[in-house]
Design an enzyme around this catalytic site. Structure first.
Site, PDB file in Angstrom:
ATOM      1  CB  SER A   1      -0.911   0.029   1.253  1.00 24.68           C
ATOM      2  OG  SER A   1      -2.100   0.968   1.010  1.00 24.68           O
TER       3      SER A   1
ATOM      4  CG  ASP B   1       5.783  24.919   1.287  1.00 31.39           C
ATOM      5  OD1 ASP B   1       5.174  24.149   1.950  1.00 31.39           O
ATOM      6  OD2 ASP B   1       6.664  25.594   1.759  1.00 31.39           O
TER       7      ASP B   1
ATOM      8  CG  HIS C   1      -5.344  -2.451  -0.038  1.00 31.92           C
ATOM      9  ND1 HIS C   1      -4.988  -1.825  -0.981  1.00 31.92           N
ATOM     10  CD2 HIS C   1      -5.176  -1.595   1.099  1.00 31.92           C
ATOM     11  CE1 HIS C   1      -4.044  -0.901  -0.720  1.00 31.92           C
ATOM     12  NE2 HIS C   1      -4.008  -0.957   0.627  1.00 31.92           N
TER      13      HIS C   1
END
Length: 431
Positions: free
Chosen positions: A146, A354, A407
């Site tokens: 993951s 940023d 998953h």
């Protein structure tokens, strides 16, 4: 670096503990430091202590590496040819853990500045610094589950010389797509998982709607003192994309309410198990940095929260209540007591514009490190089409696209999955 003298003995393997003192900010190596922990596993076969290292990147963000109980699963396969290093990523486990208590005493601005160093870019810097201490003469191999796969794509972008080969399970991110694009795809996949859940368990909608109606009319509290709201109840949907997850959710809903002399009330057993099934109470980095893992020179601005308005099916007031998935919301910082002291910090991180760029597309296009990846076609957490898009942009990457697993396949059938990936990198195929 310090390695403890004692050796832990587990069934079928030996374990060594490693502690490393590393910079918080690698641009200021003489400044503040953090402790990073890794557990080394060795098999019991002759020569196991001399095998090359395989570093494991845990999923997350914000979760410690697994604590193995015995030599089984993917670890069993790995220990046949590697020593395994289970890394507690910075801020988790025994690696300078982050919580509202460890951050107490800092202003919200200081907290946000500190946590800005806890994304994949610095996790990879930690990994490479550790490699230079444990394996300075040779590159090592890496396995990422993951979010661990996100870390590997970062590693391949900035320090491929440190890697012998890489294995990824359920974790190939988009290299360029925004958090908004990611969450639009995620909401659609979660909607599909809800419909599948309802198909498999026809009485689940009634159980869920009855519980939601009860919570709208009564104040029910969890064992930690938090009020159980309908929005919080919807968070159970994070399990719908896991193998055996829908079953766990259904069985929990079956016993949500019990009858007493004063009518229906919340079952204490439900309340206890519900708390255990949600990690937001104990893993704040998951909430604080989850959307930031998709941010490159832009802010997330609470993407999942904003985009929820585009999917009214997920409204907590809907007549047919649906469960949400791997999304974080600003109200969680108000309703979950262990997150409440970090509200202002979370807002600063959500508005931070940023964030450094994570991936080097040119480097990845020229990648020479063998990479084998398992892509789960029905993955609720990592969009299949985005993974395939990235796979086409990374040289020397072979993938196995399968609908056999969800998953968390590596937890369920890790020995077979890792065997398959090793075969892919060796240029062979397994049936």
């Amino acid at each position: 670096m310090t390695m403890m003298d004692n050796i832990t003995q587990l069934e079928g393997m030996r374990c060594h503990k490693h502690y490393f003192t590393l910079p918080l900010d690698y641009a200021a190596p003489q400044g503040q430091t953090i402790q990073v922990f890794a557990r080394e596993l060795q098999g019991l076969q002759p020569g196991a202590q001399n095998l090359p290292l395989l570093l494991y990147f845990q999923g997350g963000p914000g979760f410690a590496a697994q604590r193995p109980l015995a030599n089984g699963g993917w670890i069993k396969r790995a220990l046949q040819q590697y020593r395994v290093l289970l890394l507690d990523q910075r801020g988790t486990g025994l690696s300078s853990p982050v919580s509202y208590r460890t951050l107490a005493g800092l202003t919200a601005v200081q907290q946000a500045q500190y946590l800005s160093y806890f994304r994949a870019d610095n996790i990879v810097r930690d990994a490479e610094a550790i490699r230079q201490q444990l394996s300075p003469q040779a590159p090592w191999s890496v396995l990422g589950q993951s979010f661990g796969g996100f870390c590997i794509l970062r590693y391949l972008s900035v320090a491929p010389e440190g890697l012998q080969q890489a294995f990824i399970t359920g974790g190939i991110p988009s290299l360029t797509r925004s958090a908004d694009e990611v969450y639009r795809a995620t909401y659609q996949r979660v909607l599909s998982k809800n419909r599948e859940f309802q198909r498999r368990f026809p009485d689940a909608p009634k159980l869920l709607n009855t519980l939601a109606a009860h919570l709208r009319q009564h104040q029910e509290y969890l064992p930690n003192g938090d009020l159980l709201t309908v929005e919080m109840l919807q968070l159970l949907g994070i399990h719908l994309g896991m193998m055996q997850g829908p079953e766990a959710v259904y069985y929990l809903l079956e016993q949500a309410l019990v009858s007493g002399v004063n009518g229906s009330t919340l079952n204490p057993l439900f309340a206890e198990h519900f708390t255990q099934m949600l990690s937001y109470h104990t893993n704040p980095l998951y909430v604080l940095l989850h959307e930031a893992i998709y941010c490159q020179q832009t802010s997330s601005a609470w993407a999942a929260h904003r985009l929820r308005a585009e999917y009214p099916e997920f409204s907590p007031e809907a007549d047919e209540l649906l469960l949400t998935g791997e999304m974080v919301y600003p109200w969680m910082l108000q309703q979950i007591s262990n997150l409440r002291p970090l509200q202002e910090c979370a807002e600063l991180l959500a508005s931070k514009q940023d964030w450094p760029t994570l991936y080097n597309l040119q480097q990845l296009a020229a990648n020479k490190v063998p990479v084998a990846a398992a892509i789960y076609s029905d993955d609720m957490y990592v969009e299949r089409e985005f993974s395939l898009e990235t796979a086409a942009q990374v040289a020397n990457l072979r993938y196995w696209l399968t609908s056999e697993y969800e998953h968390n396949g590596i937890r369920i059938d890790g020995e077979h999955i890792l065997e398959r990936l090793i075969a892919l990198n060796n240029g062979s195929q397994l049936r």
